[in-house]
Design an enzyme around this catalytic site. Sequence first.
Site, PDB file in Angstrom:
ATOM      1  N   SER A 135       0.825  -1.202   0.000  1.00 44.18           N
ATOM      2  CA  SER A 135       0.000   0.000   0.000  1.00 44.18           C
ATOM      3  C   SER A 135       0.861   1.255   0.000  1.00 44.18           C
ATOM      4  CB  SER A 135      -0.867  -0.018   1.260  1.00 44.18           C
ATOM      5  OG  SER A 135      -1.348   1.266   1.550  1.00 44.18           O
ATOM      6  N   TYR A 161      -1.621   0.152  10.156  1.00 45.26           N
ATOM      7  CA  TYR A 161      -1.884  -0.463   8.856  1.00 45.26           C
ATOM      8  C   TYR A 161      -0.656  -0.291   7.950  1.00 45.26           C
ATOM      9  CZ  TYR A 161      -3.592  -0.992   4.101  1.00 45.26           C
ATOM     10  OH  TYR A 161      -3.719  -1.359   2.797  1.00 45.26           O
ATOM     11  N   LYS A 165       2.252  -3.219   6.702  1.00 51.57           N
ATOM     12  CA  LYS A 165       2.617  -3.456   5.300  1.00 51.57           C
ATOM     13  C   LYS A 165       4.127  -3.272   5.115  1.00 51.57           C
ATOM     14  CE  LYS A 165      -1.343  -4.225   3.142  1.00 51.57           C
ATOM     15  NZ  LYS A 165      -1.588  -5.492   2.417  1.00 51.57           N
TER      16      LYS A 165
END
Lengths: 346, 346
Positions: A135, A161, A165
């Site tokens: 992402s 988040y 990643k």
Amino acid sequence: MEEKETILVTGGAGYVASHVIVELLKSGYSVIALDNLQNSPLADEVEKPASLRRIEKLTEKVVTFYKTDISDEGALRNIFRLHKIDVVIHAVSFKNANQSPLLPLCYYSNNFLKSLTLLEVMKEYNVKKLIFSSSSHVYGVPQQLPISEHHPTGIRCPNPYGRSKFFVEEILKSLCDSDENWRVVVLRSFNPAGAHESGLIGEKHLRASSNLISYIVQVAAGRKERVTVFGDGTCMKDYTHVTDVATAHVKALDKLREGSFQHWVAYNLGSGRRNSILEVIRTFSILVRKRIPYEVVGPRRSDIGSVYADITKAKTELNWTPTKTIRDICVDSWNWYLLKTKGSTL
Amino acid sequence: MEEKETILVTGGAGYVASHVIVELLKSGYSVIALDNLQNSPLADEVEKPASLRRIEKLTEKVVTFYKTDISDEGALRNIFRLHKIDVVIHAVSFKNANQSPLLPLCYYSNNFLKSLTLLEVMKEYNVKKLIFSSSSHVYGVPQQLPISEHHPTGIRCPNPYGRSKFFVEEILKSLCDSDENWRVVVLRSFNPAGAHESGLIGEKHLRASSNLISYIVQVAAGRKERVTVFGDGTCMKDYTHVTDVATAHVKALDKLREGSFQHWVAYNLGSGRRNSILEVIRTFSILVRKRIPYEVVGPRRSDIGSVYADITKAKTELNWTPTKTIRDICVDSWNWYLLKTKGSTL
């Protein structure tokens, strides 16, 4: 057509993965989809999730499906024993960046910890080709715009988040350093949005989504009162059509086959354009011929301002070009909603 | 003396943890030690590892011990149910930085993944005070020297060991962001070395150690032919006596009790001095009155050049001052070896 490779897609019932599977099947690949169906709205989806059944209808191809969690080492081993898997596309992810600061352990556990089990089993069965659905959040607060792949990662990531990643990307780097047989492509998507143009697949949980477009759809449909605009609405974001994101995954498979491939490489998947939140609301409003009420409420702690990609590298090296605009995203999102709830489209 | 807190020490049979436990007991704390004994040389150490028995002898105090892995959620829960634990000192770690690039998954799994289980259980039992034994390796290749706590972390970490420590630090940050009841002190040790001055505890696996001093001991003892010096031997490193590292952990407990404590804070634990590898060899050589053969072989891929700490922050805020020199490290390491193998000291 010669026999194509078999691709295992983790998180196969998820939003991005569903679209990736459509493009894989269209390109002739065999697909094995894996999902724990944790986010499935229907508990009785034990055989095959609705999204995969719709994909089969759409493509007239069959998807092999396993309801399993990638942290279940025994189940994973079984799958690798039963099938000759050529490449894994790793798309398991909780993806609500704004929710993640409240549930950090949950995000690290799901997005990161489980990846380790998958990698262990891949190593055991000598499957060492991987495409990782990463992402733009790995870049954190941008130091310069547009963001190229040279931009530092893992610094000033305001949410778990993005950090989770980043952690997976780093592990994949270590793996490639430790054993030159690994080949890894990291695809960093910038705000995947929209739905399949057929209206048959899209984001399942519009209500729970942190995706701006899904939120606007809810407001246009009268299910939410207004769009809450964080910041002042002028931040420029890069909304990338999920089908464009999906086709890049197929291009990455070609890349993995190149003799000159260099172990670990990352690509930005952006739209090549940028739009402010207010512009998106306006585009949608014109499309559905309705006023979309919104309220500007100031920035959240996890907001990171304008973010958009330099996609030169993916264009050049993957021979990939995004073809969809923000209008396409709005049209397809609205059609997905309409077809799901009313059986009709725009 | 008033009743002191109960401290759970993970990796309690390990090198740094053993020394921490000695200092905790000396300060009156109750200690529960946890270890899976994976690195224990004797498989029959099921009751209590030899290091803990020697600690009990040395301090005339009892250590409660559990042979368990911190990834065993059930066992952890049992321990948290049975004891009123005030603070956890998290010292579980594979720590051979140079070995880690060859075994990345192993390092991420042991040093990182298992931490998540521990944190989940701590949260469940509302134990939200933690001291994390981290490492100077989180700084990677130094951008400036000496390294202060403001130095960026997680960038240019050349090995999975450093990255795994960095990942845990970041998770702890996320946790503190998500819930203000968490209180975390991160202690970044610079090359912990030496042994307890009693000669009763020290690094168990001299043979497998990547610690320069342990290596020199092996050569001085005639168990290895020569010291392999990577680089050119002039790199300046910061060797911190393990007892100094241990006393800092006790000071960190005081810090956690301060009303003004700010959720998450990191401290460098260095010696406040620096020595080249060749200087260390010379110091040791003079001490044991023997020539220590060495061979300069050029840098390894995972080497990061000179590294030494600015320890102003720990001195000021923890009220901690390292008291031992490189000579102390050499003397204590040699005595630990002699006592273990010959029953005598220098």
